[in-house]
Scaffold this active site. Sequence first.
Site, PDB file in Angstrom:
ATOM      1  N   PRO A 136      98.587 112.562 104.708  1.00 11.69           N
ATOM      2  CA  PRO A 136      97.735 113.196 105.721  1.00 11.69           C
ATOM      3  C   PRO A 136      96.728 112.234 106.358  1.00 11.69           C
ATOM      4  O   PRO A 136      96.391 112.387 107.522  1.00 11.69           O
ATOM      5  CB  PRO A 136      97.043 114.316 104.947  1.00 11.69           C
ATOM      6  CG  PRO A 136      98.019 114.668 103.866  1.00 11.69           C
ATOM      7  CD  PRO A 136      98.695 113.386 103.489  1.00 11.69           C
ATOM      8  N   SER A 140     100.196 104.254 109.576  1.00 11.64           N
ATOM      9  CA  SER A 140     100.398 102.824 109.837  1.00 11.64           C
ATOM     10  C   SER A 140      99.777 101.960 108.746  1.00 11.64           C
ATOM     11  O   SER A 140     100.367 100.961 108.324  1.00 11.64           O
ATOM     12  CB  SER A 140      99.766 102.448 111.180  1.00 11.64           C
ATOM     13  OG  SER A 140     100.259 103.268 112.191  1.00 11.64           O
ATOM     14  N   THR A 166     111.451 112.657 106.762  1.00 16.16           N
ATOM     15  CA  THR A 166     112.735 112.979 107.391  1.00 16.16           C
ATOM     16  C   THR A 166     113.765 113.339 106.322  1.00 16.16           C
ATOM     17  O   THR A 166     113.909 112.600 105.335  1.00 16.16           O
ATOM     18  CB  THR A 166     113.235 111.782 108.235  1.00 16.16           C
ATOM     19  OG1 THR A 166     112.281 111.532 109.272  1.00 16.16           O
ATOM     20  CG2 THR A 166     114.595 112.060 108.856  1.00 16.16           C
ATOM     21  N   GLU A 384     109.069 104.688 111.654  1.00 19.91           N
ATOM     22  CA  GLU A 384     109.457 103.317 111.249  1.00 19.91           C
ATOM     23  C   GLU A 384     108.525 102.264 111.857  1.00 19.91           C
ATOM     24  O   GLU A 384     108.957 101.179 112.231  1.00 19.91           O
ATOM     25  CB  GLU A 384     110.906 103.025 111.660  1.00 19.91           C
ATOM     26  CG  GLU A 384     111.922 103.916 111.000  1.00 19.91           C
ATOM     27  CD  GLU A 384     111.848 103.783 109.494  1.00 19.91           C
ATOM     28  OE1 GLU A 384     111.379 104.751 108.859  1.00 19.91           O
ATOM     29  OE2 GLU A 384     112.216 102.741 108.963  1.00 19.91           O
TER      30      GLU A 384
HETATM   31  C1  LIG Z   1     109.603 113.331 113.278  1.00 25.15           C
HETATM   32  C2  LIG Z   1     108.940 112.360 112.358  1.00 25.15           C
HETATM   33  C3  LIG Z   1     109.625 111.878 111.267  1.00 25.15           C
HETATM   34  C4  LIG Z   1     109.009 111.009 110.363  1.00 25.15           C
HETATM   35  N1  LIG Z   1     109.685 110.586 109.263  1.00 25.15           N
HETATM   36  C5  LIG Z   1     109.019 109.895 108.306  1.00 25.15           C
HETATM   37  C6  LIG Z   1     109.647 109.592 107.055  1.00 25.15           C
HETATM   38  O1  LIG Z   1     110.836 109.879 106.833  1.00 25.15           O
HETATM   39  N2  LIG Z   1     108.905 108.994 106.090  1.00 25.15           N
HETATM   40  C7  LIG Z   1     107.594 108.659 106.286  1.00 25.15           C
HETATM   41  O2  LIG Z   1     106.976 108.133 105.373  1.00 25.15           O
HETATM   42  N3  LIG Z   1     106.974 108.894 107.471  1.00 25.15           N
HETATM   43  C8  LIG Z   1     107.659 109.518 108.476  1.00 25.15           C
HETATM   44  N4  LIG Z   1     107.031 109.803 109.662  1.00 25.15           N
HETATM   45  C9  LIG Z   1     105.665 109.383 109.868  1.00 25.15           C
HETATM   46  C10 LIG Z   1     105.545 108.192 110.799  1.00 25.15           C
HETATM   47  O3  LIG Z   1     106.128 107.055 110.220  1.00 25.15           O
HETATM   48  C11 LIG Z   1     104.058 108.003 111.125  1.00 25.15           C
HETATM   49  O4  LIG Z   1     103.668 109.071 111.950  1.00 25.15           O
HETATM   50  C12 LIG Z   1     103.772 106.688 111.790  1.00 25.15           C
HETATM   51  O5  LIG Z   1     103.964 105.637 110.891  1.00 25.15           O
HETATM   52  C13 LIG Z   1     102.358 106.609 112.341  1.00 25.15           C
HETATM   53  O6  LIG Z   1     101.443 106.950 111.377  1.00 25.15           O
HETATM   54  P1  LIG Z   1     100.287 107.998 111.703  1.00 25.15           P
HETATM   55  O7  LIG Z   1     100.953 109.195 112.284  1.00 25.15           O
HETATM   56  O8  LIG Z   1      99.440 108.195 110.525  1.00 25.15           O
HETATM   57  O9  LIG Z   1      99.448 107.339 112.862  1.00 25.15           O
HETATM   58  P2  LIG Z   1      98.248 106.309 112.721  1.00 25.15           P
HETATM   59  O10 LIG Z   1      98.592 105.213 111.799  1.00 25.15           O
HETATM   60  O11 LIG Z   1      97.008 107.086 112.445  1.00 25.15           O
HETATM   61  O12 LIG Z   1      98.195 105.735 114.194  1.00 25.15           O
HETATM   62  C14 LIG Z   1      97.693 106.470 115.304  1.00 25.15           C
HETATM   63  C15 LIG Z   1      97.806 105.578 116.517  1.00 25.15           C
HETATM   64  O13 LIG Z   1      97.012 104.394 116.332  1.00 25.15           O
HETATM   65  C16 LIG Z   1      97.825 103.234 116.467  1.00 25.15           C
HETATM   66  N5  LIG Z   1      97.403 102.203 115.512  1.00 25.15           N
HETATM   67  C17 LIG Z   1      97.239 102.366 114.181  1.00 25.15           C
HETATM   68  N6  LIG Z   1      96.893 101.197 113.612  1.00 25.15           N
HETATM   69  C18 LIG Z   1      96.832 100.282 114.611  1.00 25.15           C
HETATM   70  C19 LIG Z   1      96.516  98.887 114.665  1.00 25.15           C
HETATM   71  N7  LIG Z   1      96.212  98.204 113.562  1.00 25.15           N
HETATM   72  N8  LIG Z   1      96.569  98.271 115.864  1.00 25.15           N
HETATM   73  C20 LIG Z   1      96.896  98.961 116.997  1.00 25.15           C
HETATM   74  N9  LIG Z   1      97.188 100.277 117.005  1.00 25.15           N
HETATM   75  C21 LIG Z   1      97.159 100.927 115.832  1.00 25.15           C
HETATM   76  C22 LIG Z   1      99.234 103.695 116.186  1.00 25.15           C
HETATM   77  O14 LIG Z   1     100.199 102.843 116.800  1.00 25.15           O
HETATM   78  C23 LIG Z   1      99.242 105.092 116.775  1.00 25.15           C
HETATM   79  O15 LIG Z   1      99.472 105.029 118.148  1.00 25.15           O
HETATM   80  C24 LIG Z   1     107.656 110.613 110.599  1.00 25.15           C
HETATM   81  C25 LIG Z   1     106.973 111.076 111.723  1.00 25.15           C
HETATM   82  C26 LIG Z   1     107.582 111.944 112.592  1.00 25.15           C
HETATM   83  C27 LIG Z   1     106.806 112.437 113.780  1.00 25.15           C
END
Ligand SMILES: Cc1cc2nc3c(=O)[nH]c(=O)nc-3n(C[C@H](O)[C@H](O)[C@H](O)COP(=O)(O)OP(=O)(O)OC[C@H]3O[C@@H](n4cnc5c(N)ncnc54)[C@H](O)[C@@H]3O)c2cc1C
Length: 407
Positions: A136, A140, A166, A384
Amino acid sequence: MIDFELPPQVKQARDMVHMVAENMMRPIAREYDEREHEKPWDFLNAMWEASKATNPVSFGGGAKKDPGAPSVRNLQTVVSIEELSWGDAGLYLSIPNPGLGGAAVAAAGTPEQRERFLARFRSGPPKWGAMAITEPHCGSDTAAITTTAVRDGDHWVLNGTKIFVTSGKMAAQESDGFVVVWATVDKSAGRAGIKAFVVERGTPGMTVVKVEDKMGIRASDTAMIVFENCRIPLDNILGSPEVQRSTEGFKGAMATFDATRPAVAASAIGIGRAALDFVRAELEKQGIKIRYGVSRNKLTAIERDFMDMEAALQAARLLTWRAAWLMDQGRHNNLEASMAKAKAGLAVTQVTQKAVELLGPLGYSRKYLLEKWMRDAKINDIFEGTQQINLLVVARRILGYSSKELN
Ligand SMILES: Cc1cc2nc3c(=O)[nH]c(=O)nc-3n(C[C@H](O)[C@H](O)[C@H](O)COP(=O)(O)OP(=O)(O)OC[C@H]3O[C@@H](n4cnc5c(N)ncnc54)[C@H](O)[C@@H]3O)c2cc1C
């Protein structure tokens, strides 16, 4: 010599998969977009039977260790994924297979673990694998993972919440699959303390609490999973339990992405190509034919837009094939995998949006799949590693910075 010609067996596989995409996936694509959370069992069973026959392993699992032996397994995989996603990306993602969990086992597991966890995908009823990293409050920034793994005698005890997994429901609950869970064994060690653990389906303490309603790839299930005093055998850890000062162990787990990012890129290209094919066909119906070989200043705006879209996808495809080819050579592809993913994720979102724009009401109408492809596209820029995170990886590799120095 540089050879961009696909080997005959790859072409043959591509043509076969294209037939599946056209005849089995396209006809049910709209139906399972609308009936989110329902499974197209006829299709899934057929794909499972076909994949068992070809002895599936995970992305990257076929990377050759012997530089003398030729392999095209990863190239063939990305070429096939492009076709499947041309058919329908959501359905492609819902096909029973080792998935990201399998890729993690292939990347970080011992030979014994690979056999123990992956052999099941060669027989019996359909099965899924999944990988749970995101929490939650952490996506990233994987170093911020709060799920814990504590050793207790012959077991690891996992506690925490994972979101957006997924195929999580199919892997954890509905089949004889497994979920690879990233957890920290030592929070004070940061990245070095993060390890990957295999949790078998139905393990007490692992509960699927929610399946997401989504904008796109709605045929694929995305689950929230809670781990509460979830006990797993000691040897279900992938790699060494030792917490080293360096992040070597963590790098092993991150190698999973080197295998899966080209696969995501290939899926993006498949969606983009579907949109382009549709636009071309609709333009032709309106008497507009794209004129190749005409100088750019003589082209219409639509022709220029169309060619730019084609070029973006072609560039992404070449990067993707290179990333896969490097894996087939047993070479590192960390830079190329992120390049391919960043380029393809952006290209597909731009191409599908432009396609809707070019066709106006035809693009926006639910009568056609183009609006769906625009919805399906965006995920390739998120999971990914987001667009921004993959560009960071590329910058780090090119400039020689560590993740501490450039973040
Ligand atoms: C349909 C779907 C399937 C998924 N499947 C999986 C799965 O199978 N397993 C799993 O573990 N996860 C899964 N995810 C999660 C997905 O990998 C994450 O949503 C993704 O890694 C981004 O993490 P976050 O949502 O916490 O965004 P955050 O990390 O909070 O990022 C929010 C925004 O800030 C940007 N940002 C963050 N850090 C930086 C930085 N250092 N520099 C510049 N920009 C930055 C990001 O690019 C993004 O635009 C899935 C998500 C979806 C929507």
